[in-house]
Design a protein around this motif. Structure first.
Motif, PDB file in Angstrom:
ATOM      1  N   GLY A 286      -4.700   2.806  11.062  1.00 17.37           N
ATOM      2  CA  GLY A 286      -4.716   1.884   9.836  1.00 17.37           C
ATOM      3  C   GLY A 286      -6.236   1.476   9.867  1.00 17.37           C
ATOM      4  O   GLY A 286      -6.382   1.014   9.328  1.00 17.37           O
TER       5      GLY A 286
ATOM      6  N   GLY B  64      -8.841   1.700   1.809  1.00 13.81           N
ATOM      7  CA  GLY B  64      -7.328   1.913   1.325  1.00 13.81           C
ATOM      8  C   GLY B  64      -7.629   0.845  -0.459  1.00 13.81           C
ATOM      9  O   GLY B  64      -6.818   0.387  -0.632  1.00 13.81           O
TER      10      GLY B  64
ATOM     11  N   PRO C 206      -2.570   3.972   1.821  1.00 18.45           N
ATOM     12  CA  PRO C 206      -3.164   3.340   3.323  1.00 18.45           C
ATOM     13  C   PRO C 206      -4.495   3.774   3.505  1.00 18.45           C
ATOM     14  O   PRO C 206      -5.091   4.818   3.797  1.00 18.45           O
TER      15      PRO C 206
END
Length: 547
Positions: free
Chosen positions: A91, A149, A155
């Protein structure tokens, strides 16, 4: 050039502070636009695109801001795939700016031309092909939102902006190519978890809190407020505080039958006892997920997904009298047993366990390589009152790009950093030691545990097979992969200071010195003793806890 300047200006306006670039021809318009930005955008140059990708990943982690990596066309873009894959699963807001031929040259056999559009497939949150001459600003803004995000249900993670450029690829000689750029704007932060100041747990349960990679300090706060044992991996950044249990993976077999519930923060990746606990269908388990993540697909995890702090508290309950205390007592006994085993080797070469234990005491930012180093820290790093800032590439847990990632993190954070890694991990990213002349040098000390091969396999099933005559040669050749690289010569070739450490006393002396510039501290050890040491630790801990 107008398109390139517009793209870079939009990145700066969107909060990008640093871009890593590698030399090339087709990406020249973007490179000149970066040069025109001056102080508004720091350029970091890396010769190798693979290293550039991981350096950008480390910069994003260290700075907390989206970071761009800029390449020319062809295989240059493909070399970013490992870093993009890691950023996907971890992420990390990484923006790939890939230069390409214009539409009329694609598919014609033009040099260094391939199908770059959607090259990274499902590993990016957003991919767009900006045609030659088009205004790129809307595409850049969408890419920035996706990377951070800010899109509903998406995400944070990497994106690809693919730019087609026609010749000429350089600015006009009348100076029109250099336009002033805006200063960076504050970066919009992701949605923050709102933690109530006063929380009264309801029912009592023998719950444990598992803090995996990226869990953050909220896991420590939750465990403390609910009087629950905290089992935190090194890269959770939650391995601190009064409830943290250091050698928890050796204690789980003693407590597993008593555990009634499990609360998970972040992504546990290291321990087989933890994996076994999470696989128990008879055990209520909850995964705290306040925002979308990319490391699993919806419906593929068996835990109950909870996105609210109060709901999580009701699920976990409070630890009953004696539950936390039993864990803490066992933790003290296990730490003492570990100290005793490791203390017997104080006059000898440091082991990986002792090395991790010593490094964890230091204040510098810490990056830990995959394979044995991160597992050594998971077992031997004694929790402190405050956690050092720790990073590990646990998105896909690869050994590639580790030096580059650590270099980027040190540059992005502006803090002295240490990197703990093994010899194969260093050799896998030896190119990460290459800095073009004049580039900013990170304050990075590389602590190398050199056992001449893949030590982790000694602790897996292969290690047991390797003790058998019929398998010994195959296991050593195909899994041990022994080598005779002189690390001192390698470091010297890249202009990096090197020191060989032979004793624990020398190691402690080196770790006490401030980290300035780049250096390699090498500790040599033997893989043959690794399995025996871990067996000795486990036996000592089991005996201490049972007693």
């Amino acid at each position: 050039m107008d398109s390139a300047r517009g793209a870079i200006a939009a990145l700066i306006a969107g909060g990008v502070q640093q871009v890593v670039l590698s030399p090339g021809s087709r990406n020249a318009p973007l490179v000149y636009a970066v040069a025109a930005a001056g102080a508004a955008l720091e350029a970091v140059v890396r010769v190798d695109e693979r290293s550039a990708g991981f350096t950008a990943l480390g910069l994003a982690v260290g700075s907390g801001a989206p970071t761009a990596v800029l390449t020319t066309s062809g295989t240059a873009v493909g070399n970013l795939l490992p870093a993009v894959m890691e950023a996907d699963h971890a992420g990390v807001p990484l923006l790939v700016l890939s230069a390409d031929r214009p539409e009329e040259l694609r598919g014609t056999g033009a040099n260094q031309t391939t199908d770059q559009v959607d090259l990274f497939g499902s590993h990016v949150r957003f991919a767009v092909d900006v045609a030659a001459g088009d205004d790129p600003r809307a595409a850049v803004q969408t890419g920035l939102d996706a990377a951070q995000g800010h899109l509903q249900g998406v995400p944070a993670g990497p994106v690809q902006l693919n730019f087609g450029f026609r010749e000429p690829l350089t600015p006009a000689l009348d100076g029109s190519g250099y336009l002033p750029m805006k200063a960076p704007q504050p970066v919009r932060s992701a949605v923050e978890t709102v933690i109530p100041q006063h929380l009264e747990p309801g029912r009592q349960h023998r719950t444990v809190v598992l803090a995996g990679h990226g869990a953050g300090p909220q896991a420590e706060l939750f465990a403390r407020r609910h009087r629950l044992p905290l089992l935190a991996e090194p890269s959770s950044n939650a391995r601190f505080g009064p409830n943290a249990i250091g050698p928890y993976r050796l204690l789980l077999p003693h407590f597993e039958a008593l555990v009634e519930r499990v609360v998970v923060f972040g992504r546990p990746t290291l321990s087989r006892p933890v994996a076994a606990l999470l696989d128990r269908s008879d055990l209520p388990r909850a995964l705290y997920l306040p925002r979308p993540v990319a490391w699993f697909e919806p419906g593929r995890r068996s835990e109950r997904i909870i996105d609210g702090w109060n709901e999580l508290g009701e699920f976990a309950g409070a630890g009953p009298q004696g539950w936390l205390e039993a864990w803490l007592a066992a933790g003290i006994q296990a730490e003492s047993a570990l100290d005793e085993v490791l203390g017997e080797a104080m006059g000898e070469q440091p082991s990986g366990l002792l090395l991790a234990r010593e490094i964890w005491k230091r204040p510098e930012h810490l990056v830990i390589g995959s394979s044995n180093p991160i597992r050594d820290a998971d077992l031997a790093a004694r929790p402190r009152s405050e956690s050092p800032r720790v990073h590990a590439n646990r998105g896909l847990a690869g050994i590639d790009g580790t030096i580059s990632t650590a270099s980027g993190l040190a540059l992005g954070s502006g803090k002295p950093s240490r990197l703990l890694l093994g010899d194969l991990t260093l050799l896998h990213d030896a190119g990460g030691l290459l800095l073009p002349r004049g580039e900013r040098v990170p304050d990075l000390q590389i602590v190398l545990l050199n056992d001449s091969g893949g030590g982790i396999f000694s602790l897996l099933e292969h290690g047991r097979l390797g003790l058998q005559e019929g398998y010994r040669t195959a296991v050593e050749r195909f899994f041990g992969t022994p080598h005779d690289v002189r690390m001192s010569a390698l470091a010297e070739a890249y202009g990096v200071d090197h020191r060989l450490v032979g004793t624990v006393a020398e190691l402690v002396e080196m770790l006490q010195a401030p980290v300035r510039g780049r250096s390699v501290v090498e500790i040599r050890t033997e893989r043959t003793a690794l399995r025996g040491l871990h067996d000795q630790v486990k036996t000592a801990v089991d005996a201490a806890v049972a007693g």
